[in-house]
Every structure is written in structure tokens, then in C-alpha cells.
Scaffold this motif. Structure first.
Motif, mmCIF file in Angstrom:
data_model
loop_
_atom_site.group_PDB
_atom_site.id
_atom_site.type_symbol
_atom_site.label_atom_id
_atom_site.label_comp_id
_atom_site.label_asym_id
_atom_site.label_seq_id
_atom_site.Cartn_x
_atom_site.Cartn_y
_atom_site.Cartn_z
ATOM 1 N N LEU A 102 -7.771 -2.336 10.951
ATOM 2 C CA LEU A 102 -7.955 -0.697 11.785
ATOM 3 C C LEU A 102 -9.743 -0.766 11.226
ATOM 4 C CD1 LEU A 102 -5.959 0.525 12.992
ATOM 5 C CD2 LEU A 102 -6.629 3.070 11.529
ATOM 6 N N GLY A 103 -9.729 -1.992 10.157
ATOM 7 C CA GLY A 103 -11.243 -1.719 9.470
ATOM 8 C C GLY A 103 -11.538 -0.684 8.969
ATOM 9 N N ASN A 104 -12.713 -0.332 9.418
ATOM 10 C CA ASN A 104 -13.647 0.582 9.330
ATOM 11 C C ASN A 104 -13.276 2.455 10.309
ATOM 12 O OD1 ASN A 104 -14.367 0.082 6.819
ATOM 13 N ND2 ASN A 104 -16.655 -1.203 8.413
ATOM 14 N N ALA A 105 -12.672 1.758 10.878
ATOM 15 C CA ALA A 105 -12.539 2.827 11.688
ATOM 16 C C ALA A 105 -11.969 4.850 11.385
ATOM 17 C CB ALA A 105 -10.883 2.902 13.544
ATOM 18 N N ARG A 106 -12.411 5.810 12.185
ATOM 19 C CA ARG A 106 -11.626 6.932 11.084
ATOM 20 C C ARG A 106 -10.652 7.510 12.056
ATOM 21 N NH1 ARG A 106 -12.700 12.549 13.450
ATOM 22 N NH2 ARG A 106 -12.784 11.362 15.350
ATOM 23 N N ILE A 107 -9.247 7.249 10.982
ATOM 24 C CA ILE A 107 -8.591 7.957 11.573
ATOM 25 C C ILE A 107 -8.766 9.613 11.202
ATOM 26 C CG2 ILE A 107 -5.691 8.501 10.946
ATOM 27 C CD1 ILE A 107 -6.748 5.627 9.240
ATOM 28 N N VAL A 108 -7.674 10.195 12.563
ATOM 29 C CA VAL A 108 -8.223 12.010 12.700
ATOM 30 C C VAL A 108 -6.867 12.070 11.978
ATOM 31 C CG1 VAL A 108 -8.114 13.547 14.604
ATOM 32 C CG2 VAL A 108 -9.348 11.367 15.017
ATOM 33 N N GLU A 109 -6.706 13.192 10.397
ATOM 34 C CA GLU A 109 -5.575 12.781 9.876
ATOM 35 C C GLU A 109 -5.113 14.591 10.103
ATOM 36 O OE1 GLU A 109 -7.711 13.297 6.256
ATOM 37 O OE2 GLU A 109 -7.763 10.603 6.233
ATOM 38 N N PRO A 110 -3.644 15.210 9.943
ATOM 39 C CA PRO A 110 -2.904 13.868 9.991
ATOM 40 C C PRO A 110 -2.339 13.525 11.235
ATOM 41 C CG PRO A 110 -1.922 15.668 9.566
ATOM 42 C CD PRO A 110 -3.273 16.211 9.926
ATOM 43 N N GLU A 111 -2.251 11.588 10.538
ATOM 44 C CA GLU A 111 -1.905 10.834 11.146
ATOM 45 C C GLU A 111 -0.522 10.291 10.992
ATOM 46 O OE1 GLU A 111 -0.965 9.312 14.065
ATOM 47 O OE2 GLU A 111 -2.960 9.709 15.430
ATOM 48 N N TYR A 112 0.724 9.950 11.811
ATOM 49 C CA TYR A 112 1.991 9.554 11.469
ATOM 50 C C TYR A 112 2.532 8.920 10.820
ATOM 51 C CZ TYR A 112 6.094 6.529 12.207
ATOM 52 O OH TYR A 112 6.883 6.218 12.293
ATOM 53 N N VAL A 113 1.763 7.953 10.272
ATOM 54 C CA VAL A 113 2.025 7.443 8.519
ATOM 55 C C VAL A 113 2.601 8.099 7.958
ATOM 56 C CG1 VAL A 113 1.617 6.192 6.860
ATOM 57 C CG2 VAL A 113 1.961 5.526 8.779
ATOM 58 N N GLU A 114 1.211 9.603 6.840
ATOM 59 C CA GLU A 114 1.066 10.335 6.717
ATOM 60 C C GLU A 114 1.622 11.799 7.008
ATOM 61 O OE1 GLU A 114 -1.674 14.023 4.990
ATOM 62 O OE2 GLU A 114 -3.175 12.378 6.345
ATOM 63 N N LYS A 115 1.963 11.677 7.660
ATOM 64 C CA LYS A 115 3.142 12.496 8.570
ATOM 65 C C LYS A 115 5.162 12.181 7.748
ATOM 66 C CE LYS A 115 1.597 15.737 11.401
ATOM 67 N NZ LYS A 115 1.067 16.489 12.896
ATOM 68 N N VAL A 116 5.048 11.390 7.854
ATOM 69 C CA VAL A 116 5.996 10.483 7.350
ATOM 70 C C VAL A 116 6.813 9.721 6.018
ATOM 71 C CG1 VAL A 116 6.929 10.086 9.846
ATOM 72 C CG2 VAL A 116 6.425 8.303 8.672
ATOM 73 N N ARG A 117 5.564 9.634 5.501
ATOM 74 C CA ARG A 117 5.481 9.001 4.176
ATOM 75 C C ARG A 117 4.926 9.663 3.102
ATOM 76 N NH1 ARG A 117 9.452 7.356 6.004
ATOM 77 N NH2 ARG A 117 9.668 6.016 7.141
ATOM 78 N N ALA A 118 4.015 11.121 3.763
ATOM 79 C CA ALA A 118 3.399 11.762 3.119
ATOM 80 C C ALA A 118 1.757 11.061 1.729
ATOM 81 C CB ALA A 118 4.214 11.940 1.574
ATOM 82 N N GLU A 119 1.847 10.007 2.025
ATOM 83 C CA GLU A 119 0.791 9.165 2.303
ATOM 84 C C GLU A 119 -0.451 9.002 2.730
ATOM 85 O OE1 GLU A 119 4.106 6.562 -1.496
ATOM 86 O OE2 GLU A 119 3.416 5.882 0.493
ATOM 87 N N LYS A 120 -1.391 8.574 1.705
ATOM 88 C CA LYS A 120 -2.895 8.260 2.489
ATOM 89 C C LYS A 120 -3.292 6.710 2.421
ATOM 90 C CE LYS A 120 -4.798 12.602 3.178
ATOM 91 N NZ LYS A 120 -5.921 13.576 2.801
ATOM 92 N N HIS A 121 -3.921 6.297 3.549
ATOM 93 C CA HIS A 121 -4.075 4.667 3.386
ATOM 94 C C HIS A 121 -4.628 4.239 4.509
ATOM 95 C CE1 HIS A 121 -1.216 2.483 5.990
ATOM 96 N NE2 HIS A 121 -0.350 3.133 5.033
ATOM 97 N N ASN A 122 -6.063 3.384 4.750
ATOM 98 C CA ASN A 122 -6.616 3.146 6.241
ATOM 99 C C ASN A 122 -6.083 2.206 6.805
ATOM 100 O OD1 ASN A 122 -8.589 5.410 5.432
ATOM 101 N ND2 ASN A 122 -9.597 4.172 3.802
ATOM 102 N N GLY A 123 -5.170 1.320 6.278
ATOM 103 C CA GLY A 123 -4.441 0.597 7.154
ATOM 104 C C GLY A 123 -3.725 1.216 7.822
ATOM 105 N N ILE A 124 -3.701 1.463 8.121
ATOM 106 C CA ILE A 124 -1.823 1.848 8.939
ATOM 107 C C ILE A 124 -1.346 1.450 10.030
ATOM 108 C CG2 ILE A 124 -2.402 4.790 8.174
ATOM 109 C CD1 ILE A 124 -3.219 5.694 11.191
ATOM 110 N N TYR A 125 -2.189 0.488 10.573
ATOM 111 C CA TYR A 125 -1.509 0.006 11.725
ATOM 112 C C TYR A 125 -2.158 -1.965 12.070
ATOM 113 C CZ TYR A 125 0.157 0.590 16.487
ATOM 114 O OH TYR A 125 1.227 0.780 17.505
ATOM 115 N N GLY A 126 -1.151 -2.631 12.722
ATOM 116 C CA GLY A 126 -1.566 -3.306 12.809
ATOM 117 C C GLY A 126 -1.773 -4.481 14.592
ATOM 118 N N LEU A 127 -1.266 -4.981 15.203
ATOM 119 C CA LEU A 127 -1.089 -4.337 16.240
ATOM 120 C C LEU A 127 0.369 -4.263 16.866
ATOM 121 C CD1 LEU A 127 -2.923 -8.559 16.489
ATOM 122 C CD2 LEU A 127 -3.781 -6.189 16.764
ATOM 123 N N GLY A 128 0.268 -3.670 17.625
ATOM 124 C CA GLY A 128 1.496 -2.967 18.244
ATOM 125 C C GLY A 128 2.470 -2.637 17.435
#
Length: 643
Positions: free
Chosen positions: A273-299
């Protein structure tokens, strides 16, 4: 404290008759049956069976492997071992691996721009790179517009022709928007690099080497011949996908054959994701209750990362419920295969996308339970119309811990082993929570009476009680009804619960109002109740508050939500406790542990029991035993001394 009590009124004393939950089997009849590998997956099995019993799925299957050994496999409903299912977004992981294989073998690069291979993309979309197409940062629309032609093309070439003129939604690399349309373009780039259609690439490079004989991207339905939908059109079976996960978990190696290079696996799992903006709350925050910017890799989703930013829990969840994952913290991979009944799920607000990811958390519990010291006694106590799960450790005076609403016995991890050094410690799951049986809507009982029966079964004449929140309410009820069986009580964030008690049964009008409220909650989605409850608990506290967010969420996530989905009997005395307490002389020592964040609130229990002492837990909010266990333990130990 007022915020918490308000939420508790809404969640703890909810009244509604929903028959599909009544039919769910009780967990206790199944629990404590270890399989041949020494693990007890009964809680996992119960969770999935409840979903099937509720008709969210006609069937399902699951496989779990630890250290390359299958430790659990189960078939549910009308599925069998070879049932082939549309796996929706779980196919994104397969598609990413297919693209990676092309990158390895051809001139295609993850950093190639779309326009290099598809010069017809002359607008900003042509500047997007292959890696951005597969990390949802390309700026392409997420999906075809609703008024567009039906996406039933015969080839990816045709599919791309209907994408080229769609307007971009953002500059490439600037925003993360989860979808699948851009992956069609990536697939076409792979086709051009290999001069083969995507299904052939997948079969030759991934499926056939892995023995995935029943996994395909096309045809996507019985009419046949459609272009592959890389983001959500694959079909697979339980063991086919397990082969894929085995390969990924071994850095691309499958039974001695290198399918993908370790570098490719690392690239897929790295933060894209690099510096891409994440529209919150996204999937990871909802199922793991934790925020971090690197939520996605490739697929694939990077659900959890370690201190160095390396992904340790990766997955590819689908809206239909199929959920593959790899958990590096336990050397486990697993696949839950199913396909949701959309009408049934929508009617009751059930989300497959957000419910399936509870499984790796529950499986971590399986391993945790298997590693309990042999000195810990575990079992069930039959209280007449239900069975309550308990754990016991230590010798000395009996000390019983009572958990809060939406929690379970694991809430007391920071206290259980510590207090067992001096006391005979029991922690248990109240009826309707954890591993214990669920209540029945037409069966009246009190949590305090359940606790009395548990004490009788364990041959405990008198005990110290430590309860938090709901556990404090239960301890207070017990004080009002059975003080002769108490040595002392500690009510942490506890009070007189200001709700109607057994003397005020539900009226028809109250039930009608509650049914209407529940229908609104279902329309919003049942998971929203859990998120709102967590946010309420996290609304105030000390400097360590954020450190317990995940611990709270994992308990709430596993919680079955029986209480907000049923016409709950009067399970606590509520307002009735006031008169009962004031009519008798309380001689049992009582300490009210109030979190510093709640110290200015009015405590009704202090008025009812003038001899009670109030002590402040510094630097803590509502769940003080987790937020500040050092001071919590110190204060409780000091209170119990010589009692």
C-alpha cells in the motif's frame, strides 16, 4: 461508567424471540473431546454448526493443518469431502499466485504500467502498475457501474474493452479501495505476456503442479465459456485449496517441488500500500480491532503484522464465507469452505465476510487450551438445566472469578495463575457465554443461583468472589441472596444493575418495542452490535487502554450474542437487589473497585451496603483487571489478606 451502563442496558437485557438461534446445539455436550492429535476443536465445530443450523449455509467444510499435519477436518450439512464451491474473493489469492508465476517466467514485471501491455489505456489508468492492480491501489473503479452491461464476456480481452473507457476514481497509488475490476486488466496483461488464456496459465503453473484437479476460474457458471473473474469467480474444493496453502506456507515449495520462488511469496505477503490512503474502518480494523497501514499485499490481506511489519496472519476472505488463512504465530494454515444463503443472511443481518475470520482466533484458543498445565482442572458442572464450564487451580481458600458481559473465563488470565499461588481459584463461563450452555427464552433463572449450584457441585461452603462489571452485578446478587456462603466480595466496575428484576416480568408492549429495536439492529448487521460494544468499552480509561483493545475484541468476537438476539429472562436481580440488601445486615466484607476513569460516578451498591469500602484502581477504565493488572492484583490481594 454511565456510557457502559447505557450500552449494557441495550445489550445485556435485550428481548426478542428469534427461533433460529434456539435450534443451535449446546456446546457442552460436545466439548472436552480431544481428537487423535490431542486437540479439542469442539468450540470451533459448535460455531460452524450454529451457522449451518441457522440456515446461513446449507453446508460447509473445514480443514486445519499445524506443522504440516492435518489436526482437524470436519464436514457439515449437505457438503462432502469433494464438494466444489464458488469461493468468491478467496480466489484472489490464487489469481495473485498465477500472476506471480508469469512474472517469474516472462518479461512481465510487477512494476510494469498498464499502458506498456495495453496501450489503449491512454488516461491516468494506464499509469497504474501491475502491483497496484493487485493491491487495490490502481485508482480503477472497484466494480462495473450498476447501469453497465452484464459482465458475462467470453474472454478477458472483451472484458478489458468494457473497462478501458470507465473513468478513474483516483490517481494510481493514492487510495486503497477494495474491489476486483482492476484484476481483470492484470489477467489480460499476463495473457499477453504468455500468449495463453488465463485459465490455461492457472492450470499449468499452479493447479496441475499442486494436484488441484477441481479448481477452475472458467467456466464461471453452467452456461460455460465466460472470461475468468480473477477477483471472485473461482471454484474449488476443500483439499484442493489446502494444497495451495501448504505451498504458500512453505515459501512456494510443494512436496519437494518449487512452484513459486520464495521471492514471489515474499512479494505477495509484503506491504503493497505504501502511502495509499485507507478509508477507515477497513476489513482488518473491523475483524482484528487493530490499525496498521500495511493491510494488503498482492491478492491477500495482511491481517496481523509483527513488530517489524512482517505479516503473521494472512488471508483471502470472501463475501460468501469461504475463508483461507495462514497463521505464522501457530504454524497453522486452514480453509473454511462454504457459500452463504444470501436471503437468510440478509434477513437476520449476518455477514459471512466478517464472521468467518473469527476461526483462526478460536483455533489459537484450541492450542492455548491444549497447553494448559496439567495441574489445571477443567470440566463442566451440571446446574440442572444447563452445564457451566470451569477451570480450577491452586490450594487454599476458595476464590471465584466472575467475568463481564460479552467476555468469558479467559478475561481472568492476568489473575488466574497469580492468585492460584495462594488460593483455590475457580474461573468459569456464565450461562450464555464462552463454553457454557445457552439460556432458554422461557426458562427463568438467576446467574447467582447458577453460581450457588456450581459451588455446591464443587463442594465449596464459602468463597471469596471477584467479579467485574456483569460479574460484579452477579456477586452483588449473591450477596443479597446467599451472604452466608460468602467470605468476601470484590465488585470491580460493579454496582446495582439499574434494570427491572424478576419482580417485573416483560410485558407485551415491552416485547413489541424490543422486537422493533432488534429488527433495526439486524438491518444494520449483527456485527455492528459487537463493534459498538467494543467502542463503548474503549471510550475511557488510562494510558494503557489501547493495549487491551485486541484482548477485549477477541473475547467479544467469539461471543455468540445470545443476549442481544433473544427475549432474555431476568438473569440478575437488577433493581430488586436494592430492597433485599437494605432489609438485612450485611456482615460480609465488600470492596467496590472503581476505575479511576469512573471515580466521579454514583455507586448505588455503596448506598445499599454502608460497610462497603470503595477503592480506586489508578490509571484504568472499565475493564481494570486487564488494563492495569498490577494494581488490580495488588488491591485485591491486600483486601483478601486475613479474610
Amino acid at each position: 461508567m454511565k456510557i457502559i451502563l447505557c450500552i449494557q442496558r441495550n445489550f445485556f437485557a435485550i428481548a426478542i424471540v428469534i427461533s433460529h438461534f434456539i435450534g443451535a446445539s449446546n456446546l457442552s455436550a460436545q466439548l472436552r473431546h480431544k481428537n487423535k492429535n490431542g486437540y479439542d476443536f469442539s468450540a470451533v465445530e459448535h460455531k460452524i454448526q450454529t451457522w449451518v443450523d441457522s440456515s446461513y449455509y446449507s453446508g460447509a467444510s473445514i480443514i486445519v493443518a499445524k506443522n504440516d499435519t492435518v489436526v482437524y477436518e470436519k464436514i457439515f450439512g449437505n457438503y462432502n469431502r469433494d464438494t466444489q464451491v464458488f469461493i468468491a474473493s478467496a480466489g484472489k489469492w490464487l489469481a495473485a499466485a498465477t500472476i506471480a508465476s508469469v512474472v517469474e517466467k516472462t518479461k512481465l514485471s510487477w512494476d510494469d504500467k498498464v499502458k506498456k501491455w495495453l496501450p489503449e489505456f491512454k488516461d491516468i489508468k494506464g499509469e497504474a502498475t501491475l502491483r497496484q492492480l493487485f493491491s487495490h491501489t490502481s485508482g480503477f473503479p472497484d466494480y462495473q457501474p450498476k447501469d453497465s452491461v452484464t459482465d458475462d464476456y467470453q474472454t478477458l480481452e472483451e472484458s478489458v474493452k468494457h473497462i478501458v473507457n470507465l473513468p478513474a476514481e483516483s490517481q494510481p497509488g493514492t487510495s486503497f479501495h477494495y474491489g476486483g475490476l482492476a484484476m481483470q486488466v492484470a489477467g489480460r496483461m499476463a495473457e499477453l505476456a504468455t500468449a495463453k488464456d488465463f485459465e490455461t496459465i492457472f492450470q499449468q503453473n499452479i493447479a496441475m503442479p499442486l494436484g488441484m484437479k477441481n479448481t477452475h476460474f472458467v467456466p464461471v457458471d453452467d452456461s460455460g465459456g465466460h472470461s475468468p473473474m480473477l477477483g471472485g469467480g473461482a471454484k474449488s474444493t476443500l483439499y484442493d485449496y489446502a494444497h495451495f496453502l501448504e505451498m504458500i506456507s512453505h515459501d512456494g515449495n510443494y512436496k519437494g517441488k518449487q512452484i513459486l520462488k520464495p521471492e514471489s511469496i515474499a512479494e505477495m505477503q509484503s506491504d503493497q500500500l505504501g502511502n495509499a490512503r485507507i478509508v477507515e474502518p477497513e476489513y482488518v480494523e473491523k475483524v482484528r480491532a487493530e490499525k496498521h497501514n500495511g493491510i494488503y499485499g498482492l491478492g491477500e490481506w495482511r491481517e496481523e503484522v509483527d513488530a517489524k511489519g512482517n505479516a503473521v496472519l494472512i488471508s483471502s476472505p470472501s463475501w460468501a464465507g469461504a475463508y483461507p488463512w495462514i497463521d505464522k504465530t501457530t504454524n497453522t494454515y486452514g480453509f473454511f469452505l462454504t457459500h452463504v444463503n444470501v436471503d437468510k443472511a440478509n434477513k437476520t443481518g449476518f455477514s459471512s465476510f466478517y464472521n468467518s475470520p473469527v476461526l483462526p482466533i478460536m483455533i489459537r484458543d484450541v492450542y492455548k487450551n491444549s497447553a494448559l498445565p496439567k495441574e489445571v482442572k477443567t470440566g463442566f458442572v451440571d446446574v440442572g438445566d444447563a452445564k457451566l464450564y470451569y477451570e480450577e487451580l491452586g490450594k487454599g481458600g476458595p476464590l471465584i472469578f466472575i467475568h463481564g458481559h460479552s467476555f468469558d473465563h479467559s478475561e481472568w488470565d492476568p489473575q488466574f495463575f497469580e492468585f492460584a499461588k495462594k488460593y483455590r481459584v475457580i474461573r468459569y463461563d456464565c450461562r450464555g457465554y464462552g463454553y457454557s450452555d445457552k439460556p432458554k427464552e422461557d426458562l427463568a433463572f438467576l446467574h447467582a443461583d447458577d453460581l450457588l449450584k456450581l459451588m455446591n457441585k464443587l463442594k465449596i461452603k464459602k468463597a471469596h468472589f471477584v467479579g467485574l462489571s456483569m460479574g460484579g452485578f452477579i456477586a452483588t446478587d449473591f450477596l443479597a441472596l446467599h451472604q452466608d456462603r460468602l467470605l468476601s466480595i470484590v465488585a470491580a466496575s460493579g454496582d446495582i444493575f439499574p434494570v427491572p428484576g424478576p419482580s417485573e416480568p416483560w410485558t407485551k408492549d415491552q416485547l413489541a418495542v424490543r422486537r422493533a429495536e432488534i429488527r433495526k439492529l439486524e438491518q444494520k448487521g449483527t456485527m455492528s452490535q459487537k463493534w459498538d460494544w467494543l467502542n463503548g468499552l474503549m471510550s475511557n480509561g488510562g494510558t494503557n487502554l489501547e493495549e487491551i483493545r485486541r484482548a477485549l475484541w477477541d473475547m467479544i468476537y467469539k461471543w455468540d450474542q445470545w443476549q442481544p438476539l433473544h427475549a432474555e429472562p431476568r438473569l440478575v436481580l437488577g433493581n430488586d437487589a436494592v430492597a433485599i440488601l437494605k432489609k438485612q445486615k450485611i456482615t460480609v466484607p465488600v470492596m467496590v473497585l472503581t476505575a479511576e476513569a469512573d471515580k466521579n460516578g454514583i455507586n448505588k451498591l455503596m448506598e445499599c451496603v454502608p460497610s462497603a469500602t470503595q477503592v480506586i484502581v489508578p490509571n484504568a477504565g472499565h475493564v481494570s483487571n486487564l488494563e492495569n493488572p498490577v494494581d488490580f492484583n495488588r488491591l485485591v490481594m491486600g483486601f483478601l489478606k486475613n479474610k
